[in-house]
Design an enzyme around this catalytic site. Sequence first.
Site, PDB file in Angstrom:
ATOM      1  CG  HIS A  81      -9.601 -23.383   3.355  1.00 29.57           C
ATOM      2  ND1 HIS A  81     -10.182 -24.661   3.515  1.00 29.57           N
ATOM      3  CD2 HIS A  81      -8.222 -23.641   3.379  1.00 29.57           C
ATOM      4  CE1 HIS A  81      -9.061 -25.430   3.708  1.00 29.57           C
ATOM      5  NE2 HIS A  81      -7.921 -24.922   3.882  1.00 29.57           N
TER       6      HIS A  81
ATOM      7  CB  CYS B  79     -14.149 -28.912   0.470  1.00 32.66           C
ATOM      8  SG  CYS B  79     -14.586 -27.468   1.128  1.00 32.66           S
TER       9      CYS B  79
HETATM   10  C1  CIR Z   1      -9.996 -29.497   7.187  1.00 32.57           C
HETATM   11  O1  CIR Z   1      -9.704 -28.562   8.253  1.00 32.57           O
HETATM   12  O2  CIR Z   1      -8.893 -29.618   6.408  1.00 32.57           O
HETATM   13  C2  CIR Z   1     -11.070 -30.096   6.707  1.00 32.57           C
HETATM   14  N1  CIR Z   1     -11.728 -30.657   7.854  1.00 32.57           N
HETATM   15  C3  CIR Z   1     -11.998 -29.284   5.962  1.00 32.57           C
HETATM   16  C4  CIR Z   1     -11.362 -28.940   4.662  1.00 32.57           C
HETATM   17  C5  CIR Z   1     -12.318 -28.034   3.862  1.00 32.57           C
HETATM   18  N2  CIR Z   1     -11.879 -27.826   2.586  1.00 32.57           N
HETATM   19  C6  CIR Z   1     -12.043 -26.552   1.967  1.00 32.57           C
HETATM   20  O3  CIR Z   1     -12.668 -25.631   2.661  1.00 32.57           O
HETATM   21  N3  CIR Z   1     -11.714 -26.281   0.815  1.00 32.57           N
END
Ligand code: CIR
Length: 267
Positions: A175, A262
Site C-alpha cells: 500500500h 492499518c
Molecule cells: C492485507 O494483505 O490486506 C493484510 N494482510 C494487510 C493489510 C495492511 N493494511 C494496510 O497497509 N493499510
Amino acid sequence: MIEETLDKDCAKRKMFTHAIVRTPPKSIIAGIANANLGVPDYETALQQHQNYVEALQACGLTIITIPAAEDFPDSCFVEDTALLTKRWAIIARFGARSRQGEEVEVRELLRRYFNHVESIEAPGTVEPGDIMMVGDHFYIGLSQRTNNAGARQMISLLEKQGSSGSTVEMSEMLHLKSGLSYLENNVLVACGEFLRKPEFANFNLISVDPDEAPAANCIWVNGTVIAPIGFPKTIAKIKAAGYPVTPLNISEFQKLDGGLSCLSLRF
Ligand code: CIR
C-alpha cells in the site's frame, strides 16, 4: 450532530478525537501474508492490539471497538475499510477478494458518526491504506489493490466535498502508506521508491533506510508519533525532527504486512 461537533473540534485544533479499531480474530493466523515472517500468534496479537489501543488513548482519543470477525482473518486492519475526511465517510471496495465484506459492519457504525456516507462502486477498487491525507489533499497510490477506476471515483467524491486528490504510481509496496507517513508540518517519512517521486520533493523528507523499511509506516496522533519498535535509526530521525515518539511492538501484524496506520480509523 456528532459530525458537526467533530468538524468544529478538528478544524479548531487539527486534532483527532476518535479511533475505530477492530479486535483481531482467532483466524488472524490465516491472514494474507507476503512478509515471510511466519504465522502470527493470536494471544500475542491480542496483547499488542491492546497496547496499541492504550497508546491511542494516551494521545487523547476515544476508542470505538468493533468485535472480532472470524470470517475475515485480516479484519483488524480496519483502516482499509473506509476513508474518513473532515466531512464524509467514504466506504472502500477491497481489491483483495478475501477481504470484501469487512466494510459492511464498519458502514453501519460510521452512519452513527457521519451524516454523509458514500461508497466506491465496482469495477473500482480502493483500499485506504493507499490513501495519504495531507491537509485537504489526498494522495492515492495505484497499487495491486487500488485501481484507476477506484481512484477516479475517490477523487471525484473528494472534489464534491471540497477536497482534492491525485494518483501516485507505485510498484514496490503493498500500500502507499506501507512506505509513506505524513507527520503534519510538511514532514514526510518515506522509503524506497517514494524517496524519488517528484510529487513528494517539496516535503521535508525523513528518509527510511531499506533495512528499516517497516518503520516508514508510523502515525502522527495529536503531536505524538507512534512508531514500530526495532528501527532505531528512523526513530532517532523522527525525534530529531522534534516529535515525541511512542514505540510499539507490532510484530504479529507485521507478519501480515500490516503496520500502525492499518490498525485504526482515526477522525
Ligand atoms: C492485507 O494483505 O490486506 C493484510 N494482510 C494487510 C493489510 C495492511 N493494511 C494496510 O497497509 N493499510
